[in-house]
Design an enzyme around this catalytic site. Sequence first.
Site, PDB file in Angstrom:
ATOM      1  N   ALA A  69      29.482 -58.731  30.301  1.00 24.59           N
ATOM      2  CA  ALA A  69      29.883 -60.032  30.827  1.00 24.59           C
ATOM      3  C   ALA A  69      30.189 -60.948  29.649  1.00 24.59           C
ATOM      4  CB  ALA A  69      28.751 -60.608  31.659  1.00 24.59           C
ATOM      5  N   GLY A 113      27.570 -55.375  31.549  1.00 18.00           N
ATOM      6  CA  GLY A 113      28.476 -55.299  32.698  1.00 18.00           C
ATOM      7  C   GLY A 113      29.541 -54.225  32.523  1.00 18.00           C
ATOM      8  N   GLU A 116      27.919 -51.126  33.648  1.00 24.98           N
ATOM      9  CA  GLU A 116      27.761 -51.224  35.107  1.00 24.98           C
ATOM     10  C   GLU A 116      29.092 -51.018  35.820  1.00 24.98           C
ATOM     11  OE1 GLU A 116      25.799 -55.024  34.491  1.00 24.98           O
ATOM     12  OE2 GLU A 116      24.051 -54.305  35.594  1.00 24.98           O
ATOM     13  N   GLU A 136      21.132 -56.299  27.775  1.00 19.19           N
ATOM     14  CA  GLU A 136      20.877 -57.670  28.256  1.00 19.19           C
ATOM     15  C   GLU A 136      19.521 -58.202  27.816  1.00 19.19           C
ATOM     16  OE1 GLU A 136      22.131 -55.183  30.072  1.00 19.19           O
ATOM     17  OE2 GLU A 136      23.712 -55.911  31.406  1.00 19.19           O
TER      18      GLU A 136
HETATM   19  N1  CO8 Z   1      31.043 -61.647  25.633  1.00 17.72           N
HETATM   20  C1  CO8 Z   1      31.879 -62.451  24.930  1.00 17.72           C
HETATM   21  N2  CO8 Z   1      32.431 -62.123  23.740  1.00 17.72           N
HETATM   22  C2  CO8 Z   1      32.125 -60.910  23.225  1.00 17.72           C
HETATM   23  C3  CO8 Z   1      31.270 -60.013  23.876  1.00 17.72           C
HETATM   24  C4  CO8 Z   1      30.715 -60.419  25.147  1.00 17.72           C
HETATM   25  N3  CO8 Z   1      29.928 -59.610  25.885  1.00 17.72           N
HETATM   26  N4  CO8 Z   1      31.134 -58.907  23.113  1.00 17.72           N
HETATM   27  C5  CO8 Z   1      31.893 -59.102  22.029  1.00 17.72           C
HETATM   28  N5  CO8 Z   1      32.503 -60.312  22.075  1.00 17.72           N
HETATM   29  C6  CO8 Z   1      33.386 -60.910  21.094  1.00 17.72           C
HETATM   30  C7  CO8 Z   1      32.645 -61.362  19.846  1.00 17.72           C
HETATM   31  O1  CO8 Z   1      32.064 -62.635  20.056  1.00 17.72           O
HETATM   32  C8  CO8 Z   1      33.741 -61.362  18.828  1.00 17.72           C
HETATM   33  O2  CO8 Z   1      34.522 -62.531  18.993  1.00 17.72           O
HETATM   34  P1  CO8 Z   1      35.002 -63.361  17.686  1.00 17.72           P
HETATM   35  O3  CO8 Z   1      35.875 -62.407  16.916  1.00 17.72           O
HETATM   36  O4  CO8 Z   1      35.736 -64.520  18.269  1.00 17.72           O
HETATM   37  O5  CO8 Z   1      33.764 -63.716  16.927  1.00 17.72           O
HETATM   38  C9  CO8 Z   1      34.619 -60.184  19.248  1.00 17.72           C
HETATM   39  O6  CO8 Z   1      34.300 -59.924  20.610  1.00 17.72           O
HETATM   40  C10 CO8 Z   1      34.332 -58.921  18.452  1.00 17.72           C
HETATM   41  O7  CO8 Z   1      32.935 -58.661  18.525  1.00 17.72           O
HETATM   42  P2  CO8 Z   1      32.012 -58.387  17.234  1.00 17.72           P
HETATM   43  O8  CO8 Z   1      32.557 -59.126  16.058  1.00 17.72           O
HETATM   44  O9  CO8 Z   1      30.602 -58.657  17.624  1.00 17.72           O
HETATM   45  O10 CO8 Z   1      32.297 -56.826  17.041  1.00 17.72           O
HETATM   46  P3  CO8 Z   1      31.308 -55.761  16.384  1.00 17.72           P
HETATM   47  O11 CO8 Z   1      32.121 -54.521  16.227  1.00 17.72           O
HETATM   48  O12 CO8 Z   1      30.638 -56.298  15.179  1.00 17.72           O
HETATM   49  O13 CO8 Z   1      30.147 -55.508  17.486  1.00 17.72           O
HETATM   50  C11 CO8 Z   1      29.322 -55.132  19.726  1.00 17.72           C
HETATM   51  C12 CO8 Z   1      30.479 -54.937  18.725  1.00 17.72           C
HETATM   52  C13 CO8 Z   1      28.124 -54.302  19.284  1.00 17.72           C
HETATM   53  C14 CO8 Z   1      29.805 -54.632  21.072  1.00 17.72           C
HETATM   54  C15 CO8 Z   1      28.948 -56.626  19.789  1.00 17.72           C
HETATM   55  O14 CO8 Z   1      30.118 -57.383  19.999  1.00 17.72           O
HETATM   56  C16 CO8 Z   1      27.969 -56.968  20.873  1.00 17.72           C
HETATM   57  O15 CO8 Z   1      26.796 -56.709  20.748  1.00 17.72           O
HETATM   58  N6  CO8 Z   1      28.475 -57.567  21.988  1.00 17.72           N
HETATM   59  C17 CO8 Z   1      27.642 -58.035  23.067  1.00 17.72           C
HETATM   60  C18 CO8 Z   1      27.156 -56.888  23.920  1.00 17.72           C
HETATM   61  C19 CO8 Z   1      26.260 -57.377  25.024  1.00 17.72           C
HETATM   62  O16 CO8 Z   1      25.228 -57.975  24.783  1.00 17.72           O
HETATM   63  N7  CO8 Z   1      26.659 -57.137  26.274  1.00 17.72           N
HETATM   64  C20 CO8 Z   1      25.906 -57.562  27.434  1.00 17.72           C
HETATM   65  C21 CO8 Z   1      26.404 -58.904  27.908  1.00 17.72           C
HETATM   66  S1  CO8 Z   1      25.432 -59.543  29.249  1.00 17.72           S
HETATM   67  C22 CO8 Z   1      25.979 -58.706  30.605  1.00 17.72           C
HETATM   68  O17 CO8 Z   1      26.868 -57.909  30.531  1.00 17.72           O
HETATM   69  C23 CO8 Z   1      25.315 -59.019  31.915  1.00 17.72           C
HETATM   70  C24 CO8 Z   1      25.970 -58.205  33.031  1.00 17.72           C
HETATM   71  C25 CO8 Z   1      25.875 -58.915  34.292  1.00 17.72           C
HETATM   72  C26 CO8 Z   1      26.907 -58.448  35.301  1.00 17.72           C
HETATM   73  C27 CO8 Z   1      28.361 -58.618  34.864  1.00 17.72           C
HETATM   74  C28 CO8 Z   1      29.002 -59.898  35.346  1.00 17.72           C
HETATM   75  C29 CO8 Z   1      30.473 -60.043  34.962  1.00 17.72           C
END
Ligand code: CO8
Length: 262
Positions: A69, A113, A116, A136
């Site tokens: 998400a 998400g 999921e 999460e």
């Molecule tokens: N939301 C928003 N932006 C994101 C997300 C995200 N989930 N994941 C990555 N991005 C963005 C980063 O902020 C970054 O943006 P910017 O370049 O502007 O800074 C860009 O994508 C690239 O990401 P990274 O620089 O972090 O890339 P890395 O290769 O270093 O890392 C990862 C990749 C490991 C995937 C890392 O980005 C990460 O940990 N992302 C978050 C993963 C996460 O926590 N996901 C769970 C989110 S909560 C959720 O999904 C709840 C589900 C509920 C149901 C769904 C409802 C829709």
Amino acid sequence: MAFENLLTELRGEAPLKTGWITLNRPKALNALNDALMDELGAALLAWDADDTVGCIVITGSEKAFAAGADIGAMASYGFTDVYRGDYITRNWETLKKVRKPVIAAVAGYALGGGCELAMLCDFIIAADSAKFGQPEIKLGVIPGAGGTQRLPRAVGKAKAMDMVLTARMMDAAEAERGGLVSRVVPAAALQAEVQAVADIICSQSLPSLLAAKECVNRAYEGTLADGVMFERRMFHALFATADQKEGMQAFVEKRKPAFNHR
Ligand code: CO8
């Protein structure tokens, strides 16, 4: 169909076509915001209603199927915002309403998400680069779109607890061993391999495909006795189709069936 957060394309060599939906928010690793989820719902329903389409594929980029998400979008929300707005359920149930087979073609990250969403599809074909996770817990929340329910059903309680409590990611090989994905293929061949599988599905009779999907889902969600009875009645019902006559006659005559999906 033209969208801002998705690419859509019909592909395939089979009599029915495969509707490919590519999640396309590359700068945010395909984070699932409301706009993307609304478009995904619209694309799914359009192809589910299209008689020329036999199967749907949801995929992402080489780096990410979807990283979850959109964290930035929900960071400032309070309880009332998400509860009153029924956040998360927005279009998530749409995928469950799709009656045609839906394959998730996963390369790179399928997190939160994103994992999921992949699990909501009928089955997952993974590139060897795929990484699955429910991280999460690191954000001070828990999975909210079925992760705590579908992951244990797919990989068992021990692995699911490990992943949900520690945010540990599972690579493609472990995901295949655990039963989360049906096949693992080289990343460079993912689209071709998935299309080959989709072409096989798209060569079948559409009523049989819908019935088969409905029956397997009964096994997943209901009791054995109910599922077996439901399957038997669906099996009986398919004898009312022209495709059953064609499929069996073609076997007897040692030729390929020409289904007309009636
Ligand atoms: N939301 C928003 N932006 C994101 C997300 C995200 N989930 N994941 C990555 N991005 C963005 C980063 O902020 C970054 O943006 P910017 O370049 O502007 O800074 C860009 O994508 C690239 O990401 P990274 O620089 O972090 O890339 P890395 O290769 O270093 O890392 C990862 C990749 C490991 C995937 C890392 O980005 C990460 O940990 N992302 C978050 C993963 C996460 O926590 N996901 C769970 C989110 S909560 C959720 O999904 C709840 C589900 C509920 C149901 C769904 C409802 C829709």
